[in-house]
Write an enzyme that holds these catalytic residues in place. Sequence first.
Site, PDB file in Angstrom:
ATOM      1  N   TYR A 145      -3.603  -6.252   6.742  1.00 49.98           N
ATOM      2  CA  TYR A 145      -4.466  -5.099   6.453  1.00 49.98           C
ATOM      3  C   TYR A 145      -5.862  -5.321   7.037  1.00 49.98           C
ATOM      4  O   TYR A 145      -6.363  -4.494   7.808  1.00 49.98           O
ATOM      5  CB  TYR A 145      -4.541  -4.916   4.940  1.00 49.98           C
ATOM      6  N   GLU A 147      -7.137  -7.557   9.249  1.00 53.81           N
ATOM      7  CA  GLU A 147      -7.244  -7.694  10.709  1.00 53.81           C
ATOM      8  C   GLU A 147      -6.741  -6.432  11.410  1.00 53.81           C
ATOM      9  O   GLU A 147      -7.230  -6.084  12.481  1.00 53.81           O
ATOM     10  CB  GLU A 147      -6.473  -8.928  11.196  1.00 53.81           C
ATOM     11  N   LYS A 149      -7.194  -3.407  10.327  1.00 52.61           N
ATOM     12  CA  LYS A 149      -8.319  -2.462  10.259  1.00 52.61           C
ATOM     13  C   LYS A 149      -9.452  -2.903  11.179  1.00 52.61           C
ATOM     14  O   LYS A 149     -10.168  -2.072  11.742  1.00 52.61           O
ATOM     15  CB  LYS A 149      -8.821  -2.359   8.819  1.00 52.61           C
ATOM     16  N   ASN A 174     -13.887   0.243  -2.577  1.00 52.73           N
ATOM     17  CA  ASN A 174     -12.899   0.614  -3.605  1.00 52.73           C
ATOM     18  C   ASN A 174     -13.142   1.995  -4.219  1.00 52.73           C
ATOM     19  O   ASN A 174     -14.135   2.195  -4.924  1.00 52.73           O
ATOM     20  CB  ASN A 174     -12.904  -0.422  -4.734  1.00 52.73           C
ATOM     21  N   VAL A 187      -6.498  -1.888  -9.063  1.00 51.99           N
ATOM     22  CA  VAL A 187      -6.902  -2.290 -10.407  1.00 51.99           C
ATOM     23  C   VAL A 187      -7.216  -1.111 -11.341  1.00 51.99           C
ATOM     24  O   VAL A 187      -6.841  -1.151 -12.522  1.00 51.99           O
ATOM     25  CB  VAL A 187      -8.067  -3.305 -10.341  1.00 51.99           C
ATOM     26  N   VAL A 188      -7.879  -0.073 -10.840  1.00 48.20           N
ATOM     27  CA  VAL A 188      -8.286   1.000 -11.764  1.00 48.20           C
ATOM     28  C   VAL A 188      -7.054   1.715 -12.316  1.00 48.20           C
ATOM     29  O   VAL A 188      -6.914   1.887 -13.543  1.00 48.20           O
ATOM     30  CB  VAL A 188      -9.245   2.004 -11.070  1.00 48.20           C
TER      31      VAL A 188
HETATM   32  P1  NAD Z   1      -2.642   5.885  -0.103  1.00 53.73           P
HETATM   33  O1  NAD Z   1      -1.684   4.763  -0.020  1.00 53.73           O
HETATM   34  O2  NAD Z   1      -2.572   6.804  -1.272  1.00 53.73           O
HETATM   35  O3  NAD Z   1      -2.602   6.784   1.209  1.00 53.73           O
HETATM   36  C1  NAD Z   1      -2.152   6.330   2.468  1.00 53.73           C
HETATM   37  C2  NAD Z   1      -1.299   7.434   3.091  1.00 53.73           C
HETATM   38  O4  NAD Z   1      -0.896   7.024   4.420  1.00 53.73           O
HETATM   39  C3  NAD Z   1      -0.011   7.697   2.299  1.00 53.73           C
HETATM   40  O5  NAD Z   1       0.176   9.076   2.161  1.00 53.73           O
HETATM   41  C4  NAD Z   1       1.076   7.070   3.182  1.00 53.73           C
HETATM   42  O6  NAD Z   1       2.343   7.644   2.989  1.00 53.73           O
HETATM   43  C5  NAD Z   1       0.500   7.291   4.557  1.00 53.73           C
HETATM   44  N1  NAD Z   1       1.024   6.367   5.582  1.00 53.73           N
HETATM   45  C6  NAD Z   1       1.154   5.012   5.487  1.00 53.73           C
HETATM   46  N2  NAD Z   1       1.660   4.518   6.628  1.00 53.73           N
HETATM   47  C7  NAD Z   1       1.853   5.597   7.469  1.00 53.73           C
HETATM   48  C8  NAD Z   1       2.377   5.729   8.783  1.00 53.73           C
HETATM   49  N3  NAD Z   1       2.775   4.659   9.493  1.00 53.73           N
HETATM   50  N4  NAD Z   1       2.437   6.970   9.320  1.00 53.73           N
HETATM   51  C9  NAD Z   1       2.040   8.059   8.614  1.00 53.73           C
HETATM   52  N5  NAD Z   1       1.558   7.995   7.359  1.00 53.73           N
HETATM   53  C10 NAD Z   1       1.460   6.754   6.798  1.00 53.73           C
HETATM   54  O7  NAD Z   1      -4.107   5.201  -0.020  1.00 53.73           O
HETATM   55  P2  NAD Z   1      -5.568   5.833  -0.029  1.00 53.73           P
HETATM   56  O8  NAD Z   1      -6.352   5.095  -1.055  1.00 53.73           O
HETATM   57  O9  NAD Z   1      -5.512   7.301  -0.077  1.00 53.73           O
HETATM   58  O10 NAD Z   1      -6.106   5.357   1.398  1.00 53.73           O
HETATM   59  C11 NAD Z   1      -6.269   6.244   2.485  1.00 53.73           C
HETATM   60  C12 NAD Z   1      -6.970   5.504   3.633  1.00 53.73           C
HETATM   61  O11 NAD Z   1      -8.259   5.043   3.204  1.00 53.73           O
HETATM   62  C13 NAD Z   1      -6.215   4.274   4.126  1.00 53.73           C
HETATM   63  O12 NAD Z   1      -6.339   4.195   5.530  1.00 53.73           O
HETATM   64  C14 NAD Z   1      -6.948   3.133   3.484  1.00 53.73           C
HETATM   65  O13 NAD Z   1      -6.857   1.954   4.233  1.00 53.73           O
HETATM   66  C15 NAD Z   1      -8.378   3.650   3.450  1.00 53.73           C
HETATM   67  N6  NAD Z   1      -9.150   3.000   2.381  1.00 53.73           N
HETATM   68  C16 NAD Z   1      -8.995   3.353   1.084  1.00 53.73           C
HETATM   69  C17 NAD Z   1      -9.732   2.690   0.107  1.00 53.73           C
HETATM   70  C18 NAD Z   1      -9.630   3.064  -1.349  1.00 53.73           C
HETATM   71  O14 NAD Z   1     -10.274   2.399  -2.158  1.00 53.73           O
HETATM   72  N7  NAD Z   1      -8.929   4.088  -1.765  1.00 53.73           N
HETATM   73  C19 NAD Z   1     -10.593   1.651   0.446  1.00 53.73           C
HETATM   74  C20 NAD Z   1     -10.698   1.311   1.790  1.00 53.73           C
HETATM   75  C21 NAD Z   1      -9.991   1.991   2.760  1.00 53.73           C
HETATM   76  N1  UDP Z   2      -6.834  -6.946 -10.056  1.00 54.16           N
HETATM   77  C1  UDP Z   2      -6.608  -7.309 -11.378  1.00 54.16           C
HETATM   78  N2  UDP Z   2      -5.533  -6.772 -12.008  1.00 54.16           N
HETATM   79  C2  UDP Z   2      -4.684  -5.887 -11.430  1.00 54.16           C
HETATM   80  C3  UDP Z   2      -4.931  -5.498 -10.086  1.00 54.16           C
HETATM   81  C4  UDP Z   2      -6.008  -6.062  -9.437  1.00 54.16           C
HETATM   82  O1  UDP Z   2      -7.366  -8.106 -11.956  1.00 54.16           O
HETATM   83  O2  UDP Z   2      -3.743  -5.432 -12.088  1.00 54.16           O
HETATM   84  C5  UDP Z   2      -8.015  -7.493  -9.360  1.00 54.16           C
HETATM   85  C6  UDP Z   2      -7.740  -8.049  -7.975  1.00 54.16           C
HETATM   86  O3  UDP Z   2      -7.380  -9.410  -8.049  1.00 54.16           O
HETATM   87  C7  UDP Z   2      -9.078  -7.839  -7.284  1.00 54.16           C
HETATM   88  C8  UDP Z   2      -9.641  -6.587  -7.956  1.00 54.16           C
HETATM   89  O4  UDP Z   2      -8.913  -6.415  -9.162  1.00 54.16           O
HETATM   90  O5  UDP Z   2      -9.934  -8.919  -7.536  1.00 54.16           O
HETATM   91  C9  UDP Z   2      -9.476  -5.333  -7.111  1.00 54.16           C
HETATM   92  O6  UDP Z   2      -8.128  -5.257  -6.703  1.00 54.16           O
HETATM   93  P1  UDP Z   2      -7.517  -4.004  -5.945  1.00 54.16           P
HETATM   94  O7  UDP Z   2      -6.109  -4.344  -5.592  1.00 54.16           O
HETATM   95  O8  UDP Z   2      -7.775  -2.768  -6.713  1.00 54.16           O
HETATM   96  O9  UDP Z   2      -8.408  -3.870  -4.618  1.00 54.16           O
HETATM   97  P2  UDP Z   2      -8.933  -4.934  -3.524  1.00 54.16           P
HETATM   98  O10 UDP Z   2      -8.581  -6.327  -3.935  1.00 54.16           O
HETATM   99  O11 UDP Z   2      -8.261  -4.530  -2.279  1.00 54.16           O
HETATM  100  O12 UDP Z   2     -10.409  -4.725  -3.534  1.00 54.16           O
END
Ligand code: NAD
Ligand code: UDP
Length: 313
Positions: A145, A147, A149, A174, A187-188
């Site tokens: 994820y 690398e 990105k 997040n 986590v949320v």
């Molecule tokens: P999510 O998993 O709900 O959404 C990802 C979507 O992409 C899903 O609908 C999935 O089916 C689709 N998808 C996955 N692989 C695909 C592929 N090969 N072709 C077509 N569709 C594909 O997650 P999200 O939280 O909505 O994240 C959306 C974007 O935002 C992602 O790129 C994620 O890396 C980025 N992002 C989210 C967060 C966050 O906290 N929510 C943080 C950092 C980055």
């Molecule tokens: N985490 C946790 N319990 C869970 C899921 C996640 O304590 O059930 C922790 C996880 O180890 C991390 C933080 O919550 O330190 C955020 O995790 P998340 O998977 O939401 O996002 P990311 O690690 O990608 O920021």
Amino acid sequence: MKKRILVTGGAGFLGSHLCERLLNEGNEVLCLDNFFTGQKKNIAPLMANPDFELVRHDVSVPYWTDVDEIYNLACPASPVHYQFDPVQTTRTSVLGAMNLLELAKRTKAKIFQASTSEVYGDPDVHPQPEGYWGKVNPIGIRSCYDEGKRCAETLFFDYHRQYGVEIKVVRIFNTYGPRMHPEDGRVVSNFIVQALKGQNLTIFGEGQQTRSFCYADDLIEGFVRLMATPNGFTGPVNIGNPGEFTMLELAEKVLRLTGSKAKLTFQPLPQDDPKQRRPDISVAQKELGWNPIIDLEEGLKRTIAFFRKELNA
Ligand code: NAD
Ligand code: UDP
């Protein structure tokens, strides 16, 4: 002016909020998704809108259509899901970015990349400004994820420099809110679902690691503002809420706001789990006039209300 906008990952948590926002602004939206983590029910209310179209497709395979703008959100975002098929995760990030950049180059569309705070890895600099290059393990379980990105960002900037493609890169910290999948694994949603079901809240490690949680509506506002910046402004721009909390503090808030009597259970900390994370948002404030509005307490209340309905709890 009405624009034709492609949203990849549009059936996911953030993508569905973005599709809704862009339709409300009077655009035509083409939502592309392979439904790996997305759900049809996220976009079901949009299906009746004649300006909305849905395509089942995998971004790691080229896709051609005429569009004015592209938002690339396709990629599983939860560690549980991106580690399920790590090779496919890298394919999605890297080949997906390349295919969509080719489309942008051909159609002269402006293209937006949903990058991530994970490009900073387990950071030595706190809070993280965009100028920090990060501390990322290239061969660990999060690397597919992180690398992937990072390489996508490289491709975006090289297509910009080499071919003049108009790019906008956001680094998302997040983000949570309604329409997260109950089994998303982040986590949320984990803590809220566990609290509502009366199950122990799973704290990884000692719960002292920190994260900064942004509510989805605030994030989407930042997306739209970034896309509207003048040509030549590329980012990267951090979007996130600088309020910083330990996982123990988050668990305490969720228990209080749900009124749950659930207990905490401690599980091993996953490899390379970042110890601290907080965005420096001065670029977003200056360039986009953006600030988050919804604090964690209010955002949790709204998200808990969503999951109560979702789970009938
Ligand atoms: P999510 O998993 O709900 O959404 C990802 C979507 O992409 C899903 O609908 C999935 O089916 C689709 N998808 C996955 N692989 C695909 C592929 N090969 N072709 C077509 N569709 C594909 O997650 P999200 O939280 O909505 O994240 C959306 C974007 O935002 C992602 O790129 C994620 O890396 C980025 N992002 C989210 C967060 C966050 O906290 N929510 C943080 C950092 C980055
Ligand atoms: N985490 C946790 N319990 C869970 C899921 C996640 O304590 O059930 C922790 C996880 O180890 C991390 C933080 O919550 O330190 C955020 O995790 P998340 O998977 O939401 O996002 P990311 O690690 O990608 O920021």
